[in-house]
Structure formats: C-alpha cells, structure tokens
Design a protein around this motif. Structure first.
Motif, short mmCIF file in Angstrom:
data_model
loop_
_atom_site.label_atom_id
_atom_site.label_comp_id
_atom_site.label_asym_id
_atom_site.label_seq_id
_atom_site.Cartn_x
_atom_site.Cartn_y
_atom_site.Cartn_z
N HIS A 106 -18.68 -13.96 30.84
CA HIS A 106 -18.68 -13.05 31.98
C HIS A 106 -19.66 -13.62 33.00
N LYS A 127 -15.69 -2.81 29.43
CA LYS A 127 -15.74 -2.33 28.06
C LYS A 127 -14.50 -2.78 27.30
N THR A 130 -21.37 0.26 24.80
CA THR A 130 -21.95 -0.95 25.37
C THR A 130 -20.98 -1.59 26.34
N SER A 131 -21.49 -2.09 27.46
CA SER A 131 -20.66 -2.78 28.44
C SER A 131 -21.03 -4.25 28.51
N SER A 132 -20.06 -5.07 28.86
CA SER A 132 -20.34 -6.47 29.16
C SER A 132 -20.86 -6.55 30.59
N CYS A 139 -23.11 -12.25 29.81
CA CYS A 139 -22.71 -11.99 28.42
C CYS A 139 -21.55 -12.90 28.03
N THR A 148 -18.28 -13.22 24.95
CA THR A 148 -17.47 -12.47 23.98
C THR A 148 -16.54 -13.45 23.26
N PHE A 207 -18.47 -8.84 20.83
CA PHE A 207 -18.39 -8.36 22.22
C PHE A 207 -19.74 -8.30 22.90
N ALA A 208 -19.82 -8.89 24.09
CA ALA A 208 -20.96 -8.73 25.01
C ALA A 208 -22.29 -9.10 24.37
N HIS A 251 -30.29 -7.98 28.86
CA HIS A 251 -29.33 -7.41 27.93
C HIS A 251 -29.97 -6.29 27.12
N ASN A 310 -28.68 -2.35 27.21
CA ASN A 310 -28.28 -1.66 25.98
C ASN A 310 -29.16 -0.43 25.72
N THR A 357 -26.18 -7.66 38.10
CA THR A 357 -25.20 -6.62 37.76
C THR A 357 -24.40 -6.10 38.94
#
Length: 295
Positions: free
Chosen positions: A58, A66, A76-78, A82, A84, A126-127, A191, A195, A229
């Motif tokens: 990403h 997500k 949790t979102s990427s 991040c 995956t 993931f992420a 990160h 989180n 972000t």
C-alpha cells in the motif's frame, strides 16, 4: 510463452474486478514474478481466488482500506506503508474508503516451492508494517517511470530480486515493533499508533499523547501523520469513532445517547452532527437502512 502464461492470470482477474488495467506492469520470464501498479477509488470489491500468491504494498491513498474477515470488515485498516500477503486459492473482499494506490508482486508457486519461508504465502497476512519492502517497491516504481535504458532495466531487475529476497527472508522475528530502537518517527510507530486508535476509538487519543508515542513534537507528528495517511490525527480518530458507532448501531439496540458514549463522543448531539456530516444520513436513518437491507 512462459511470460504470457505466468502473471497474466492474476492480472486478468484483478482487471475484471476493478474494471481497468494496471497503471504499469512488468514481468520476468525466467524468475517467476510479475509486478503491477493499481490505482482505484472508493467501493467494495470481491476478488476471486487467485492462481498465484501476491505480495501487496500500500504505497499511497487513503488510510481506510479493510478486508473481509469471517463475518465483517476488519477493525484494523491498511494504511500507506503497510504490506499484505494474499495466498493463492483464497477469495478476498476489500473495502476502499477513498483513493487506493497499491503495487502487487505475483510470485510463481513453483519458484516458492522449497524456499525456507514459503509457508508465509499459505495464509492471509493483512496490513503489517514492512518499511524495507515499501522502500524497495517505491524505488522500483521510480525507476520504471524514468526514461528507459539498458542499464536501468538491469537495475530494476536487481531491485525486484532484492524485494523478492526480502519477502522470502520471512516475517520479522517475534516481538513488539515498539521494542525496536528508533531515533525518530518510523513506520513501525505509525502502525502502532493507528492500531491503538482502531482498537479503542473511544479512548482519549489527545495530540499530546499520540505525539509522545511517536517520540516527536506535536507539529512534526501532525505533518508526518497527514503525509502518510492523507488525514489529520483528529480526523482519523473521528473516523474510527464513527466506524465503531456504525457497528454498534447495527449490532445492538442501544439508544443514540448510549451509542455516542460507547463510541467516545462527548454528547449525542455532537455524535449525530458528526455522523450526518460524514455519512450523509442520521444515525437513526443508517440503522433503519442497514436493518432493512439485512432483514
């Protein structure tokens, strides 16, 4: 040809789902990899099982990405920065809340066979934070977009091989990323902060607290956070609280005042105003719409 057979299956499936071709692509005949850059916009997408596993980075866009996990979207979102891993043979669902910019590296299962850490491609990851993988991917993209030359082609190939070697070295050793010594802000700390907010949206999460966790000043933290972000820390906390409120509205019969308190809002009126401003409908209208859709 092997170049046509390998990599095109994954690419074709993703193209069908997104309704567009990758922005850029490259591949290797003998080394068993195919790299694509994809840019997509808001929506939810169901990706059928892919024949080859992919490592996804990403690199830019909004932080709210997500994936579907059993019976709902992940909390949790990427975020940009991040990575995956999507294994072969596993259908996946994706929720994109804004512009998405990712790079996928498809890996030939035959090439992975026998590698010491090939089992990491057998399950979804993931992420997770991967600063080196992201840095290598960004460098590869920079070279791809530069004027082409024979020496640059060789350099890109070497960079991709370095990325493959990094991926195949396996996940980092067990431990808390916060234990890794850093002298300044890092992707690991970013990160961790994201989180923490997502795990407890109703917490205080003051700017002083968040910048102290990052180990940098308030102004520097706001600058770095928004650069990574696309939103300010306050906006991110607000969106996390609204996402949690949506879950509570659908999954419980709590009145709006109780929902507002559980999600971390100071009052029901503040919650209702913020909810309508963000989602374009009142909390009550959202609850009624979702329950009508599900029932």
């Amino acid at each position: 040809m092997l170049a046509r057979a390998f990599g095109t299956e994954n690419k074709s499936i993703i193209c069908d789902v997104l309704g567009r071709a990758p922005d850029v692509e490259m591949g290797s005949i003998g080394d068993g990899w195919s790299l694509c850059r994809w840019r997509q916009f808001v929506g939810s997408y169901t990706l059928p099982a892919l024949p080859q596993p992919i490592f996804t980075v990403h690199i830019a866009g909004k932080p709210q990405v997500k994936t579907w996990d059993r019976d709902g979207w992940t909390e949790t979102s990427s975020i940009p920065g991040c990575a995956t891993i999507v294994p072969a043979g596993m259908p996946t669902g994706w929720l994109v809340d804004g512009e998405l910019d990712v790079v996928t590296l498809s890996m030939d299962s035959d090439v992975l066979a026998g590698q010491p850490h090939a089992d990491q491609f057998n399950r979804m990851r993931f992420a997770f934070a991967d600063p080196l993988g992201v840095a290598l991917t960004r460098q590869i993209l920079a070279e791809i977009y530069a004027p082409q030359a024979a020496e640059r082609t060789a350099y890109v190939s070497a960079m991709v091989n370095a990325l493959k070697a990094h991926i195949l070295s396996g996940p980092p050793a067990a431990g808390n990323p916060a234990e890794i010594p850093v002298s300044d802000f890092s992707a690991y700390r970013l990160h961790q902060i994201m989180n923490r907010i997502l795990a407890d949206p109703g917490g205080g999460h003051s700017l002083d607290e968040l910048s102290a966790m990052a180990g940098i000043t308030r102004s520097h933290f706001c600058h770095v956070f928004k650069g990574a972000t696309g939103v300010t820390p306050h906006q991110y906390v607000m969106k996390a609280r609204l996402d949690r409120a949506q879950q509570i509205l659908v999954q419980s019969d709590l009145n709006l005042a109780a929902v507002a308190e559980a999600a971390g809002f100071a009052s029901q009126s503040h919650f209702s105003r913020a909810f309508k401003a963000w989602f374009g409908m009142t909390p009550s209208d959202f609850r009624g719409k979702e329950r009508s859709r599900q029932g």
